[in-house]
Design an enzyme around this catalytic site. Sequence first.
Site, PDB file in Angstrom:
ATOM      1  N   GLU A 151       0.833  -1.204   0.000  1.00 29.34           N
ATOM      2  CA  GLU A 151       0.000   0.000   0.000  1.00 29.34           C
ATOM      3  C   GLU A 151       0.871   1.259   0.000  1.00 29.34           C
ATOM      4  O   GLU A 151       0.544   2.255  -0.643  1.00 29.34           O
ATOM      5  CB  GLU A 151      -0.907   0.030   1.233  1.00 29.34           C
ATOM      6  CG  GLU A 151      -1.966  -1.046   1.240  1.00 29.34           C
ATOM      7  CD  GLU A 151      -2.793  -1.025   2.507  1.00 29.34           C
ATOM      8  OE1 GLU A 151      -4.017  -0.843   2.399  1.00 29.34           O
ATOM      9  OE2 GLU A 151      -2.209  -1.188   3.603  1.00 29.34           O
ATOM     10  N   ILE A 167      -6.768   4.592   8.058  1.00 28.26           N
ATOM     11  CA  ILE A 167      -7.696   5.537   7.444  1.00 28.26           C
ATOM     12  C   ILE A 167      -8.468   6.311   8.516  1.00 28.26           C
ATOM     13  O   ILE A 167      -8.972   7.389   8.251  1.00 28.26           O
ATOM     14  CB  ILE A 167      -8.629   4.876   6.401  1.00 28.26           C
ATOM     15  CG1 ILE A 167      -9.397   3.694   6.979  1.00 28.26           C
ATOM     16  CG2 ILE A 167      -7.827   4.477   5.174  1.00 28.26           C
ATOM     17  CD1 ILE A 167     -10.377   3.051   5.997  1.00 28.26           C
ATOM     18  N   GLU A 168      -8.514   5.789   9.737  1.00 28.89           N
ATOM     19  CA  GLU A 168      -9.088   6.547  10.849  1.00 28.89           C
ATOM     20  C   GLU A 168      -8.297   7.827  11.103  1.00 28.89           C
ATOM     21  O   GLU A 168      -8.855   8.902  11.306  1.00 28.89           O
ATOM     22  CB  GLU A 168      -9.113   5.707  12.132  1.00 28.89           C
ATOM     23  CG  GLU A 168     -10.045   4.518  12.100  1.00 28.89           C
ATOM     24  CD  GLU A 168      -9.397   3.234  11.558  1.00 28.89           C
ATOM     25  OE1 GLU A 168      -8.466   3.306  10.722  1.00 28.89           O
ATOM     26  OE2 GLU A 168      -9.849   2.160  11.969  1.00 28.89           O
ATOM     27  N   LYS A 215     -11.708   2.450   1.018  1.00 27.00           N
ATOM     28  CA  LYS A 215     -10.626   1.840   0.244  1.00 27.00           C
ATOM     29  C   LYS A 215     -11.259   0.740  -0.617  1.00 27.00           C
ATOM     30  O   LYS A 215     -11.421  -0.388  -0.164  1.00 27.00           O
ATOM     31  CB  LYS A 215      -9.583   1.220   1.176  1.00 27.00           C
ATOM     32  CG  LYS A 215      -8.767   2.221   1.959  1.00 27.00           C
ATOM     33  CD  LYS A 215      -7.928   1.550   3.026  1.00 27.00           C
ATOM     34  CE  LYS A 215      -6.599   1.127   2.510  1.00 27.00           C
ATOM     35  NZ  LYS A 215      -5.675   0.714   3.598  1.00 27.00           N
TER      36      LYS A 215
END
Length: 128
Positions: free
Chosen positions: A27, A78-79, A105
């Site tokens: 990623e 992503i938080e 995502k």
Amino acid sequence: MDSFADRDRIILAGLAFYGYHGVMMEENSLGQRFRIDLELGLDMSEAARTDDVASTISYAHIYDLVKEAFEERRFKLIEALGHHIMTRLFERFDKLDWIRIKVRKPEAPLPIVAGEAAIEMVRTREQI
């Protein structure tokens, strides 16, 4: 928390970005697509009465700030990315009372055939 279901809001849905956020090594090196949905709570009474853009927040200015916040740092979670974007929005736009953000995502490295990984958070100005 109070319900925001019946309150004024600006909605921007499906904002698309390409970034390098994530825990997995691939990623961080290959990157992936992200989608962001926003609901921005503010009183739009004056804008509705006056038809004056200065009484609200420009969608273009919101998008530009979200893009800048998305790209300025890499996050594992992503938080954390969602929190960062909300913080930047509250700092820039005094009119905002609350924000709901969903960070998606669509190509998360999970063994799922269809679907996506996502988080959704709601914060008031006082909670940031």
